[in-house]
Design a protein around this motif. Structure first.
Motif, PDB file in Angstrom:
ATOM      1  N   LEU A   1       0.825  -1.207   0.000  1.00  0.00           N
ATOM      2  CA  LEU A   1       0.000   0.000   0.000  1.00  0.00           C
ATOM      3  C   LEU A   1       0.859   1.257   0.000  1.00  0.00           C
ATOM      4  O   LEU A   1       0.354   2.356  -0.273  1.00  0.00           O
ATOM      5  CB  LEU A   1      -0.930   0.004   1.219  1.00  0.00           C
ATOM      6  CG  LEU A   1      -1.937  -1.151   1.297  1.00  0.00           C
ATOM      7  CD1 LEU A   1      -2.749  -1.068   2.584  1.00  0.00           C
ATOM      8  CD2 LEU A   1      -2.869  -1.120   0.088  1.00  0.00           C
ATOM      9  N   TRP A   2       2.151   1.119   0.302  1.00  0.00           N
ATOM     10  CA  TRP A   2       3.065   2.260   0.296  1.00  0.00           C
ATOM     11  C   TRP A   2       3.727   2.467  -1.061  1.00  0.00           C
ATOM     12  O   TRP A   2       4.519   3.391  -1.218  1.00  0.00           O
ATOM     13  CB  TRP A   2       4.139   2.074   1.371  1.00  0.00           C
ATOM     14  CG  TRP A   2       3.622   2.284   2.756  1.00  0.00           C
ATOM     15  CD1 TRP A   2       3.109   1.338   3.592  1.00  0.00           C
ATOM     16  CD2 TRP A   2       3.564   3.523   3.467  1.00  0.00           C
ATOM     17  NE1 TRP A   2       2.737   1.900   4.784  1.00  0.00           N
ATOM     18  CE2 TRP A   2       3.005   3.249   4.735  1.00  0.00           C
ATOM     19  CE3 TRP A   2       3.925   4.832   3.161  1.00  0.00           C
ATOM     20  CZ2 TRP A   2       2.792   4.235   5.695  1.00  0.00           C
ATOM     21  CZ3 TRP A   2       3.722   5.827   4.116  1.00  0.00           C
ATOM     22  CH2 TRP A   2       3.163   5.525   5.359  1.00  0.00           C
TER      23      TRP A   2
ATOM     24  N   GLY B   1       2.449   3.476  -3.896  1.00  0.00           N
ATOM     25  CA  GLY B   1       2.034   4.740  -4.497  1.00  0.00           C
ATOM     26  C   GLY B   1       2.770   5.934  -3.922  1.00  0.00           C
ATOM     27  O   GLY B   1       3.368   6.724  -4.677  1.00  0.00           O
ATOM     28  N   PRO B   2       2.762   6.137  -2.591  1.00  0.00           N
ATOM     29  CA  PRO B   2       3.495   7.288  -2.030  1.00  0.00           C
ATOM     30  C   PRO B   2       4.993   7.255  -2.317  1.00  0.00           C
ATOM     31  O   PRO B   2       5.598   8.298  -2.570  1.00  0.00           O
ATOM     32  CB  PRO B   2       3.217   7.168  -0.522  1.00  0.00           C
ATOM     33  CG  PRO B   2       1.920   6.426  -0.433  1.00  0.00           C
ATOM     34  CD  PRO B   2       1.930   5.461  -1.585  1.00  0.00           C
TER      35      PRO B   2
ATOM     36  N   VAL C   1       1.759   6.785 -10.980  1.00  0.00           N
ATOM     37  CA  VAL C   1       1.469   6.767  -9.544  1.00  0.00           C
ATOM     38  C   VAL C   1       0.092   6.161  -9.294  1.00  0.00           C
ATOM     39  O   VAL C   1      -0.079   5.318  -8.389  1.00  0.00           O
ATOM     40  CB  VAL C   1       1.566   8.188  -8.971  1.00  0.00           C
ATOM     41  CG1 VAL C   1       1.047   8.227  -7.539  1.00  0.00           C
ATOM     42  CG2 VAL C   1       3.007   8.684  -9.011  1.00  0.00           C
ATOM     43  N   VAL C   2      -0.907   6.574 -10.058  1.00  0.00           N
ATOM     44  CA  VAL C   2      -2.263   6.040  -9.869  1.00  0.00           C
ATOM     45  C   VAL C   2      -2.296   4.538 -10.149  1.00  0.00           C
ATOM     46  O   VAL C   2      -2.916   3.761  -9.403  1.00  0.00           O
ATOM     47  CB  VAL C   2      -3.259   6.791 -10.779  1.00  0.00           C
ATOM     48  CG1 VAL C   2      -4.622   6.108 -10.759  1.00  0.00           C
ATOM     49  CG2 VAL C   2      -3.394   8.246 -10.336  1.00  0.00           C
TER      50      VAL C   2
ATOM     51  N   ALA D   1      -0.622   2.717  -7.266  1.00  0.00           N
ATOM     52  CA  ALA D   1      -1.460   2.790  -6.069  1.00  0.00           C
ATOM     53  C   ALA D   1      -2.612   1.793  -6.158  1.00  0.00           C
ATOM     54  O   ALA D   1      -2.892   1.047  -5.206  1.00  0.00           O
ATOM     55  CB  ALA D   1      -1.990   4.213  -5.887  1.00  0.00           C
TER      56      ALA D   1
ATOM     57  N   VAL E   1      -5.090   5.566  -0.047  1.00  0.00           N
ATOM     58  CA  VAL E   1      -3.853   5.318  -0.791  1.00  0.00           C
ATOM     59  C   VAL E   1      -3.714   6.309  -1.936  1.00  0.00           C
ATOM     60  O   VAL E   1      -2.633   6.886  -2.157  1.00  0.00           O
ATOM     61  CB  VAL E   1      -3.825   3.865  -1.314  1.00  0.00           C
ATOM     62  CG1 VAL E   1      -2.677   3.677  -2.297  1.00  0.00           C
ATOM     63  CG2 VAL E   1      -3.676   2.882  -0.167  1.00  0.00           C
ATOM     64  N   LEU E   2      -4.794   6.535  -2.670  1.00  0.00           N
ATOM     65  CA  LEU E   2      -4.740   7.520  -3.763  1.00  0.00           C
ATOM     66  C   LEU E   2      -4.506   8.925  -3.217  1.00  0.00           C
ATOM     67  O   LEU E   2      -3.732   9.704  -3.787  1.00  0.00           O
ATOM     68  CB  LEU E   2      -6.033   7.476  -4.574  1.00  0.00           C
ATOM     69  CG  LEU E   2      -6.215   6.289  -5.521  1.00  0.00           C
ATOM     70  CD1 LEU E   2      -7.599   6.320  -6.154  1.00  0.00           C
ATOM     71  CD2 LEU E   2      -5.141   6.314  -6.607  1.00  0.00           C
TER      72      LEU E   2
ATOM     73  N   SER F   1      -0.877   9.179  -2.115  1.00  0.00           N
ATOM     74  CA  SER F   1       0.030   9.123  -3.269  1.00  0.00           C
ATOM     75  C   SER F   1       0.031  10.439  -4.030  1.00  0.00           C
ATOM     76  O   SER F   1       1.092  11.016  -4.322  1.00  0.00           O
ATOM     77  CB  SER F   1      -0.375   7.977  -4.188  1.00  0.00           C
ATOM     78  OG  SER F   1      -0.349   6.740  -3.515  1.00  0.00           O
TER      79      SER F   1
END
Length: 521
Positions: A328-329, A331-332, A382-383, A386, A402-403, A406
């Motif tokens: 889940l990390w 994306g960021p 990125v999307v 994520a 998450v979005l 991110s």
């Protein structure tokens, strides 16, 4: 002539200290780091002396083979890293080929990597401190091993030189060779951890490597300690024969390079004006079109994207897919990397930045154009990552936070980069150079810039990330909504402020920045 080439390399190295303070600082730090590595290898070698002879030999062969392989791959991974003694520069002088080969091979060892490799090779002899003949054999093996490193590196560079001069080959090499090699480390680490012990694989691997140029020199000391004198002679003969073959191949490639200019590969025919036809004819639109062209064609930019598909590999290798919430990390993390990719965007322009000055492009338009170009590339990536992380974990209720996290980190990182690239300039690869080329004086400056960027982005992203952690821990709806709101709002503010602040700095310092970049030539 060999002595002349060595003096020339030393002179060039010393002159670099007078040219740049960063070069001096970087050299000192690199030397201290190399010294610490040599000391640790010496201590490890002493520790190996308490193991059985066969096991100690296996570790030395395996480690030495990795070092040789690293030297051999250096020309491909770091194209243009050290062109101070490019053989083509000696073409008008008619230097005998044999003297040129020996001089270039020895000159390649002048510097921190070469000296550190030689000292590390000699330090492996400490494993055999209680066996004088084996200690002598370790010294012979170290000298031969370093020779294999230097000659093999130069040979590979000469053989693939025509391909390395072709830009498309360098871009393909990044994806096909460089990225998998980098991602090989976590894969090997996982395999080693799952193995019941090094006894299951190390001796067999070392026995195979000992019959190759990679491991033969490092097996000499162990064979002497075991009293296998026929094997000792065989290892020495194999190493000397390999050196002879590499010198022949190097000499033939060098003759080809000096007598015939390398081909640059096929030249593509331009059709239309590309991105300039698709974006509005404004200052920001023109800058965005030019930057998108760079992202599409410049290997320095292409390398930033080539690594992205491989970023999930360590997460999957160490945590798997089932219930691995670390995904889940993704994306960021990728958002920070992509946003910080333009922190050196101005330096990448090099002297072409004069067009921005003489055409009167406002600083805000320059910053906004670079941001637009980045978002065209970064937002879909990125999307996608994520959503892919949420899909892999199977927690679709975490999609919103998450979005939000991110996109918030992407906005913050881009805003910080817009200020940093106009405030903190450091030497980067020049246009046409490979992404692993390292300019003089750039190592320490890049390290400081990266550290500064991480700190700034971490501080500005802290509110979003704190709420995101709460959302991950509790799974509550209010935390998910708050993550998205805080991320987008704080990110938008950071981006607007960063673009305006960076634009104001650019308007005020543009001539000075151009002068600094011109001084890098």
């Amino acid at each position: 002539m060999v002595a002349v080439l060595l003096r020339l390399k030393v002179t060039l190295l010393l002159n670099g200290f007078r040219r740049s303070v960063w070069q001096t600082i970087g050299f000192v730090l690199a030397a201290l780091y190399a010294l610490s590595v040599v000391v640790m290898l010496g201590a490890a070698s002493v520790g190996l002396s308490f193991l059985p002879e066969g096991e100690a030999r296996a570790w030395q062969v395996f480690g030495g083979s990795l070092v040789v392989l690293g030297w051999w791959l250096l020309p491909l991974l770091a194209y243009g890293l050290d062109a101070t003694l490019d053989p083509r520069r000696f073409q008008p002088y008619g230097i005998p080929r044999r003297e040129l080969l020996v001089g270039l091979a020895l000159a390649g060892l002048v510097g921190v990597p070469g000296i550190a490799t030689l000292l590390s090779g000699l330090a492996t002899g400490l494993t055999w401190w209680d066996t004088p003949l084996a200690l002598l054999g370790a010294g012979v093996g170290a000298v031969l091993g370093v020779a294999v490193c230097a000659v093999g590196s130069r040979t590979l560079a000469a053989v693939v030189a025509p391909l390395l001069d072709w830009r498309r080959f360098r871009e393909i090499a990044v994806v096909v060779v460089v990225v998998p090699v980098i991602m090989l480390a976590p894969l090997l680490s996982r395999l080693v951890d799952e193995a019941s012990g090094s006894d299951d694989w190390l001796p067999q691997v070392a026995d195979v490597l000992a019959w190759t140029p990679l491991g033969a020199p490092w097996s000499i000391a162990g064979d002497v300690a075991a009293g296998d004198w026929l094997l000792v002679l065989a290892r020495i003969a194999l190493t000397l024969g390999s050196l002879a073959l590499m010198l022949v191949a190097w000499g033939a490639s060098l003759a080809r390079t000096l007598e015939r200019p390398p081909s640059r590969g096929p030249v593509a025919q331009a059709r239309g004006f590309g991105w300039f036809d698709r974006l509005p004819a404004t200052g920001a639109g023109a800058v965005a079109a030019r930057c998108l062209t760079y992202w599409q064609r410049d290997p320095r930019y292409a390398g930033s994207i080539a690594f992205v598909p491989f970023i999930p590999v360590p997460f999957i290798v160490f945590g798997g897919l089932d219930g691995n919430t670390s995904l889940l990390w993704l994306g960021p993390i990728v958002a920070y990397i992509m946003g910080f990719a333009i922190s050196a965007d101005l330096a990448y322009d090099y002297t072409a930045f004069w067009l921005h000055i003489v055409s009167g492009v406002r600083g805000v338009a320059d910053r906004a154009g670079r941001v637009i170009a980045l978002f065209v590339i970064a937002v879909p990536i990125v999307v996608l990552l994520a959503i892919g992380g949420v899909w892999a974990v199977g927690q679709w209720d975490m999609l919103l936070p998450v979005l939000g996290a991110s996109l918030g980190v992407l906005l913050v990182s881009t805003g910080a980069s817009s200020v940093l690239s106009a405030t903190y300039l450091y030497p980067v690869q020049k246009p046409g150079e490979g992404i692993f080329s390292q300019p003089q004086g750039g190592t320490t400056a890049i390290l400081i810039g990266q550290t500064l960027g991480i700190v700034v982005v971490a501080v500005l992203s802290a509110p979003t990330l704190v709420v995101f952690v709460v959302s991950l821990a509790t799974g509550s709806t209010w935390a998910a909504i708050l993550t998205a709101v805080v991320g987008l709002v704080s990110g938008a503010v950071a981006l607007v402020v960063g673009v305006r602040k960076g634009g104001a700095i650019l308007d005020r310092r543009a001539p000075d920045l151009l002068q600094r970049m011109a001084a890098w030539s």
